[in-house]
Design an enzyme around this catalytic site. Structure first.
Site, PDB file in Angstrom:
ATOM      1  N   ASP A  78      -6.091  -4.140  -5.786  1.00 38.64           N
ATOM      2  CA  ASP A  78      -7.210  -3.433  -5.146  1.00 38.64           C
ATOM      3  C   ASP A  78      -6.853  -1.947  -5.105  1.00 38.64           C
ATOM      4  OD1 ASP A  78      -8.559  -3.393  -1.728  1.00 38.64           O
ATOM      5  OD2 ASP A  78      -9.331  -2.563  -3.624  1.00 38.64           O
TER       6      ASP A  78
ATOM      7  N   THR B 294      -7.001   2.297  -6.419  1.00 32.29           N
ATOM      8  CA  THR B 294      -7.896   3.391  -6.766  1.00 32.29           C
ATOM      9  C   THR B 294      -8.081   3.370  -8.282  1.00 32.29           C
ATOM     10  OG1 THR B 294      -5.869   4.695  -6.737  1.00 32.29           O
ATOM     11  CG2 THR B 294      -7.331   4.939  -4.842  1.00 32.29           C
TER      12      THR B 294
ATOM     13  N   GLY C 254       3.096   0.089  -5.494  1.00 30.26           N
ATOM     14  CA  GLY C 254       2.913  -1.298  -5.914  1.00 30.26           C
ATOM     15  C   GLY C 254       3.629  -1.629  -7.207  1.00 30.26           C
TER      16      GLY C 254
ATOM     17  N   PRO D   2      -1.884   8.355  -7.858  1.00 32.49           N
ATOM     18  CA  PRO D   2      -0.961   7.227  -7.605  1.00 32.49           C
ATOM     19  C   PRO D   2      -1.432   5.909  -8.219  1.00 32.49           C
ATOM     20  CG  PRO D   2      -2.067   7.898  -5.568  1.00 32.49           C
ATOM     21  CD  PRO D   2      -2.411   8.930  -6.600  1.00 32.49           C
TER      22      PRO D   2
ATOM     23  N   GLU E 257       0.866  -1.192   0.000  1.00 34.90           N
ATOM     24  CA  GLU E 257       0.000   0.000   0.000  1.00 34.90           C
ATOM     25  C   GLU E 257       0.896   1.233   0.000  1.00 34.90           C
ATOM     26  OE1 GLU E 257      -3.398   1.096   0.095  1.00 34.90           O
ATOM     27  OE2 GLU E 257      -2.232   2.969   0.129  1.00 34.90           O
TER      28      GLU E 257
HETATM   29  N1  SAM Z   1     -12.345  -0.443  -3.613  1.00 33.82           N
HETATM   30  C1  SAM Z   1     -11.639   0.729  -4.118  1.00 33.82           C
HETATM   31  C2  SAM Z   1     -11.939   0.927  -5.577  1.00 33.82           C
HETATM   32  O1  SAM Z   1     -12.544   0.042  -6.174  1.00 33.82           O
HETATM   33  O2  SAM Z   1     -11.552   1.994  -6.101  1.00 33.82           O
HETATM   34  C3  SAM Z   1     -10.171   0.627  -3.805  1.00 33.82           C
HETATM   35  C4  SAM Z   1      -9.953   0.745  -2.348  1.00 33.82           C
HETATM   36  S1  SAM Z   1      -8.347   0.775  -1.720  1.00 33.82           S
HETATM   37  C5  SAM Z   1      -8.587   1.970  -0.479  1.00 33.82           C
HETATM   38  C6  SAM Z   1      -7.360   1.615  -2.934  1.00 33.82           C
HETATM   39  C7  SAM Z   1      -5.937   1.785  -2.403  1.00 33.82           C
HETATM   40  O3  SAM Z   1      -4.975   1.844  -3.457  1.00 33.82           O
HETATM   41  C8  SAM Z   1      -5.722   3.081  -1.596  1.00 33.82           C
HETATM   42  O4  SAM Z   1      -5.451   2.751  -0.258  1.00 33.82           O
HETATM   43  C9  SAM Z   1      -4.526   3.771  -2.276  1.00 33.82           C
HETATM   44  O5  SAM Z   1      -3.669   4.427  -1.359  1.00 33.82           O
HETATM   45  C10 SAM Z   1      -3.863   2.574  -2.934  1.00 33.82           C
HETATM   46  N2  SAM Z   1      -2.954   2.900  -4.037  1.00 33.82           N
HETATM   47  C11 SAM Z   1      -3.151   3.796  -5.035  1.00 33.82           C
HETATM   48  N3  SAM Z   1      -2.070   3.814  -5.858  1.00 33.82           N
HETATM   49  C12 SAM Z   1      -1.181   2.900  -5.365  1.00 33.82           C
HETATM   50  C13 SAM Z   1       0.102   2.446  -5.766  1.00 33.82           C
HETATM   51  N4  SAM Z   1       0.694   2.950  -6.866  1.00 33.82           N
HETATM   52  N5  SAM Z   1       0.704   1.482  -5.033  1.00 33.82           N
HETATM   53  C14 SAM Z   1       0.105   0.961  -3.927  1.00 33.82           C
HETATM   54  N6  SAM Z   1      -1.108   1.355  -3.470  1.00 33.82           N
HETATM   55  C15 SAM Z   1      -1.750   2.314  -4.205  1.00 33.82           C
END
Ligand code: SAM
Length: 282
Positions: A156, A158, A139, A163, A106
């Site tokens: 999972d 955004t 990630g 990001p 994350e």
């Molecule tokens: N259920 C949601 C949806 O369908 O959009 C996703 C939920 S989850 C909270 C999304 C997570 O991805 C966030 O915590 C965000 O910080 C993380 N995230 C975004 N870009 C990322 C990256 N490049 N590497 C790792 N985590 C990332």
């Protein structure tokens, strides 16, 4: 005076959720994080103006993006989650007794910490499970560099903004392939086709550069507005997508997992795509 959270994902469509109580708000190093309460959906996590998950309907999304690949695989010992900061995905993965090790990568520490504090029902103890391993980094960089190997990778993320954008590229998917064991499966959060159709078309082509079998499965998540949510499916083992219903039932029965959305029959049916989504696969 009634306050509202208005989602800003689309220029021509917005949903509003009544802001009954703001629990936390922070402009983190990576994104604008708000956690608030709503009478119908319970506690809601938003990032950069987009609903990420709600206590009310998270079960659909987290059950489908875990139990479909894990039940189809049948013996996933090592699982990787990219994103997943709220902990709902980790909670469902760790319900599988065959899982021996879960790494969650994350990018935003605040999402993990604030979800644990203000949305504890999402992770429900997953962060304290001995099998759980948290890595705070991008990630895409992780899968490009790690020597670790995984049986199932769950993206999972955004949406492909900010990001999350790097998590929708052909390079990222090729690196996921590099980190998979023989017959491993990658599944992805792939947007709502009715309002984000290009995400399905793009993933179809980009995953297709690295995997022999690329498809999608669907489920309706009420606060991901616009109809079905699509989940990307990618593996080199073509047989896994058409695992026999009786095998799915036997495996899921053996795992002894209680769900509110996922069933083996729903699993199998979720791969049947309506014509307007099939038309995006070209
Ligand atoms: N259920 C949601 C949806 O369908 O959009 C996703 C939920 S989850 C909270 C999304 C997570 O991805 C966030 O915590 C965000 O910080 C993380 N995230 C975004 N870009 C990322 C990256 N490049 N590497 C790792 N985590 C990332």
């Amino acid at each position: 005076m009634t306050e509202w959270f208005t989602e800003t994902l689309h220029p021509w469509l917005a949903q509003r959720l009544r802001l009954d109580r703001v629990l936390y708000r922070e402009k983190t190093e990576h994104q604008d994080l708000i956690i608030f309460e709503n009478e119908k959906f319970g506690r809601v996590l938003t990032l950069d103006g987009v609903v990420q998950t709600t206590e009310g309907d998270e079960f659909v999304y987290h059950e489908m993006l875990t139990h479909v690949p894990l039940t189809a695989h049948g013996d996933a010992k090592r699982v990787l989650i990219i994103g997943g900061g709220d902990g709902g995905m980790a909670r469902e993965v760790l319900k599988h007794p065959e899982v021996e090790h879960l790494t969650m990568v994350e990018i935003d520490r605040s999402v993990v910490d604030m979800s644990a504090e203000h949305l504890p029902s999402l992770s429900a103890g997953a962060f304290d499970d001995a099998r759980f391993n948290l890595v705070i980094t991008d990630g895409a960089a992780y899968v490009a560099e790690t020597d670790d190997r995984f049986d199932v990778i769950i993206v999972d993320s955004t949406d492909p903004i900010g990001p999350g954008e790097v998590l929708f590229t052909a390079e990222f998917y090729a690196d996921c392939k590099r980190c998979l064991t023989e017959g491993g499966i990658v599944v992805t959060q792939n947007g709502v086709p009715f309002v984000q159709g290009t995400e399905v078309t793009n993933s179809w082509h980009r995953l297709g550069k690295s995997f022999a079998d690329v498809w999608f499965f669907v489920a309706p998540v009420p606060t991901y507005q616009g109809g079905f949510m699509a989940f990307g499916w990618a593996t080199d083992d073509k047989a896994k997508r058409s695992t026999d219903l009786s095998v799915l039932e036997e495996r899921f029965e053996r795992a002894g997992i209680r769900t509110r959305y996922y069933t083996p029959a729903v699993h199998q049916g979720s791969f049947a795509l309506p014509r307007f989504i099939l038309d995006l696969l070209k």
